[in-house]
Design an enzyme around this catalytic site. Structure first.
Site, PDB file in Angstrom:
ATOM      1  CB  SER A 122      -0.850   0.034   1.270  1.00 34.37           C
ATOM      2  OG  SER A 122      -1.521  -1.164   1.445  1.00 34.37           O
ATOM      3  CD  GLU A 162      -3.241   3.939  -5.620  1.00 35.54           C
ATOM      4  OE1 GLU A 162      -3.345   5.177  -5.566  1.00 35.54           O
ATOM      5  OE2 GLU A 162      -2.609   3.261  -4.771  1.00 35.54           O
ATOM      6  CG  ASN A 178      -3.003   4.429   1.085  1.00 40.17           C
ATOM      7  OD1 ASN A 178      -4.192   4.687   1.282  1.00 40.17           O
ATOM      8  ND2 ASN A 178      -2.539   3.190   1.031  1.00 40.17           N
ATOM      9  CG  HIS A 226      -2.492  -0.277  -3.405  1.00 38.93           C
ATOM     10  ND1 HIS A 226      -2.699   1.059  -3.144  1.00 38.93           N
ATOM     11  CD2 HIS A 226      -2.873  -0.954  -2.286  1.00 38.93           C
ATOM     12  CE1 HIS A 226      -3.160   1.166  -1.894  1.00 38.93           C
ATOM     13  NE2 HIS A 226      -3.276  -0.034  -1.382  1.00 38.93           N
TER      14      HIS A 226
END
Ligand code: T1G
Length: 692
Positions: free
Chosen positions: A416, A449, A487, A437
């Site tokens: 992540s 992702e 993130n 991801h």
């Protein structure tokens, strides 16, 4: 026929006029198409050689709606309502012949015809609500006259696509014709209508299915109530309900006026602008400048997954759903059994809800093989590592994987945050290492992702990007940086959320502001759901308030208490104890608390995200602002009617975002330093998306 009608052609065969639309890719009702159909209808209506008229489309689909790219531009050509009137008002039977997807203005056109036939694979629907509008060419007035009020409410407020079979059941399709023989089937049907002297069935004249609802507002109120949660924050669903209510209680032409009024109100609003922007943004993600559509891809007919935990299991299900066999590897038997057990339970739950057939559970579980030996990944075309988020562990795993994976296999990490280049560097094939991801729950969340490493070949990247839609994901290409796109921006918001409760707000204030903004949940409620003890170590000095909560065994929903107190139904209520702990925490940190407005809370949470998005664009870690927005909409619950953080920044005005960042940079710290791109665009009066 004037030049304008090149998108249509008319031929008369054996007494039947066939008006054909040909305007790839989806025969959208552009000015050319509308004018062509209207003129074709007038010609065929006047031609005595034609006893009936068939409207049919070439290419992959019947008309898939108005041309969305024309919205907001000065109107040209024949207006849609006038075009549809040429069908309904024709002096001879008009049959719409449907294949592919008859959507929006396309279905409204078909509803203007006297009859509709379709091939079994066809679908119909009025998805305008997904664009923040309502059907604007009679759909809200004609559909309930055919399928009844309740069904029309469901179809129009959901925008769902309905199968030809279901549409026929509800009377929307008069006849299902043989697959692949639409033209012949439609002409035969038209001839039958003429031969049997059937009436010109004008939908506008139908009313029997409306009687049940006339003068009964309770029907509509009950519908609103039943869907309140789903419609929360959206303006268009209420517009749909009001238009259908008008259809029930007003004469047809007045109902049409009401529909137009509601339509015009919505189409000029920010929500519809945002949702139309998202429509195209969703399609833009797959266009990668240096990977043309014909870039070669590698086969992915078998997949390996390392780790059968929550992520590994969810990821595996995506491939099983697509019929791709999976080998899933764990270190211990009990962990493997637990992982496989959860996958089966998830499938059984879906079957119990009727979302899949019981036998499909066995089919999908039949495609997964559990193993305790990495060697069993030797045959996989793609291996995805989904183990604990620790760099050393991942490097060790990739080194082992590199030794057993077959030549040409793609090795992907579900990390992540971590540097995938660094992970790839421990292998002999960094050109076949990428990040993939997924988002929890991985079998549900649409976002993927795709992390492009410095050495990955074009084939490898193209393979992952093209694989995404096959496993029901939206693949967004991102670059290697800490936390990638989603993130990385989330970290900005989280930092400010923690600060705001030190400075004067309460956790439930911050959560309420984001909830009212349209997100499903605020950061503190989210932390309680995920568990506050992630990253906490008993006995260690508390660096965050949440550590203090863990110290007193308030670890979130799982302990019935966290930032909130939870009842047996997990309903959250603000906690008096936590309120005192927040006050004490500020005191301890020597922070004088102050009243903080909802507006400041929202700006402090969102503006730093926008600024971080600008940095991501500057660094080339995302291709376009709309990709960043798609990450947030499909991965973090950002409300689609606000278009995404970058689009939202544009609606606020980048000058305002810049000014606030500069103010906080002075007042709070350098972490608010405006990105150069933000400054440049703000000072030039430009936008990130150019769509707000
Ligand atoms: N207008 C303009 N372009 C459209 C379009 C449309 N309606 N539909 C698709 N495209 C483009 C799309 O951008 C893409 O372009 C290409 O076609 C292929 O689409 C009065 C006002 C039909 C189910 O909401 O749901 O009617 O990226 O990649 O996956 O009441 O497209 O290749 O350059 O999506 O096979 C209502 C929208 C309009 C349907 C096909 N209609 N379209 O899916 O292909 S509002 C819709 C879709 C209206 C009236 C109101 C899907 C599809 P490019 P695609 P697909």
């Amino acid at each position: 026929m004037s030049a304008d009608t090149a998108a249509t052609s008319l031929a008369i065969e054996d007494g039947i006029a066939i008006l054909t639309v040909s305007s790839p890719p989806v025969n959208a009702l552009s000015a050319r198409v509308r004018t062509g159909i209207a003129e074709g209808m007038r010609t065929a209506s006047a031609d005595p050689a034609a006893k009936a008229i068939v409207l049919i489309c070439e290419g992959r689909t019947f008309i898939a709606g108005a041309d969305i790219s024309e919205f907001g531009k000065p109107p040209q050509g024949t207006p849609l309502a006038e075009m549809i009137a040429t069908l309904e008002g024709a002096p001879k039977p008009v049959v719409a012949a449907i294949h592919g997807t008859a959507l929006g203005g396309g279905l409204e056109t078909a509803l203007g015809a006297h009859y509709r036939v379709a091939v079994p694979s066809a679908k119909v629907g009025l998805p305008e609500v997904k664009l923040g509008i309502i059907p604007g060419a009679g759909g809200t007035q004609r559909l309930p006259r055919v399928v009844g009020v309740q069904r029309a409410l469901e179809m129009i407020t959901s925008g769902e696509f309905v199968s030809a079979a279901k549409a026929a059941e509800s009377g929307l399709i008069d006849e299902i014709v043989e697959e692949g023989r639409l033209r012949e089937g439609a002409v035969a049907f038209a001839k039958k209508v003429v031969a049997e002297g059937r009436p010109l069935k004008k939908v506008r004249d139908l009313s029997d299915k409306m009687d049940e609802a006339r003068g009964k507002p309770e029907i509509f109120d009950a519908f609103r109530k039943a869907h309140a949660r789903k419609f929360r924050g959206f303006e268009a669903p209420e517009g749909c309900i009001r238009a259908i209510e008008a259809a029930v209680n007003l004469p047809f032409d007045e109902g049409l006026k009401k529909e137009r009024e509601i339509f015009n109100g919505l189409i000029s609003g920010t929500q519809s602008k945002a949702q139309r922007y998202v429509f195209f943004a969703e399609r833009e993600v797959r266009k990668i400048p240096d990977l043309p559509d014909d870039t070669k891809t590698l086969p992915v007919e078998s997949v390996g997954i390392i780790g059968a935990g929550t992520m590994g299991g969810g990821i595996a299900m995506n491939f099983l759903n697509a019929g791709i066999p999976v080998t899933i590897v764990e270190q211990k038997q009990d962990a493997l059994d637990r992982g496989l057990g959860i996958m089966r339970k998830n499938y059984e739950a879906s079957a119990a809800k009727g979302r899949m057939k019981a036998e499909d559970v066995e089919t999908r579980m039949g495609l997964v093989t559990g193993s305790l030996d990495m060697k069993d990944l030797g045959g996989a075309d793609l291996v995805i590592e989904a183990i604990f988020e620790n760099m050393d562990l991942k490097k060790e795993t990739f080194a082992k994987l590199d030794a057993v994976a077959k030549p040409g296999a793609i090795l992907a990490s579900n990390t992540s945050y971590l540097d995938v280049n660094e992970i790839g560097a421990v292998t002999t094939r960094p050109d076949h290492v990428i990040g993939m991801h997924f988002f929890s729950p991985a079998n549900v969340m649409r976002l993927l992702e795709v992390v492009r490493t410095d050495k990955a070949t074009k084939e490898v990247v193209a393979t992952a990007v093209k694989l995404a839609p096959k496993i029901g994901k939206l693949g967004v290409l991102v670059g290697v940086c800490h936390g990638f796109v989603g993130n990385r921006m989330l970290a900005q918001r989280q930092r400010e959320a923690n600060r705001l409760i030190e400075e004067g707000a309460m956790p439930w204030d911050v959560d309420r502001v984001l909830y009212e903004f349209g997100l499903p949940m605020g950061p503190f409620a989210m932390s309680d759901l995920a568990g506050l003890d992630i990253g906490w170590q008993k006995g260690q000095e508390a660096t965050r308030l949440r550590d203090r909560l863990c110290d007193i065994d308030r670890r979130g929903q799982k302990t019935g208490a966290g930032f909130y107190d939870y009842d047996e139904k997990r309903k959250a209520t603000p906690s008096k104890l936590v309120e005192q702990m927040v006050l004490d925490w500020s005191k301890e940190k020597g922070i004088a608390r102050r009243p903080i407005s909802d507006e400041e809370i929202l700006q402090r949470l969102v503006f730093p995200m926008i600024n971080e998005g600008a940095k991501i664009l500057e660094e080339g870690k995302a291709l376009r602002a709309s990709d960043i927005d798609m990450v947030w909409i499909t991965g973090y619950g950002w409300p689609v009617y606000r278009g995404g953080p970058m689009f939202y920044g544009d609606t606020i005005g980048l000058k305002t975002v810049l000014a606030k960042m500069e103010e906080w940079e002075k007042a709070i710290g350098p972490e608010f330093k405006p990105s150069a791109l933000l400054r440049r665009k703000a000072e030039a009066g430009e936008q990130f998306t150019g769509a707000a």
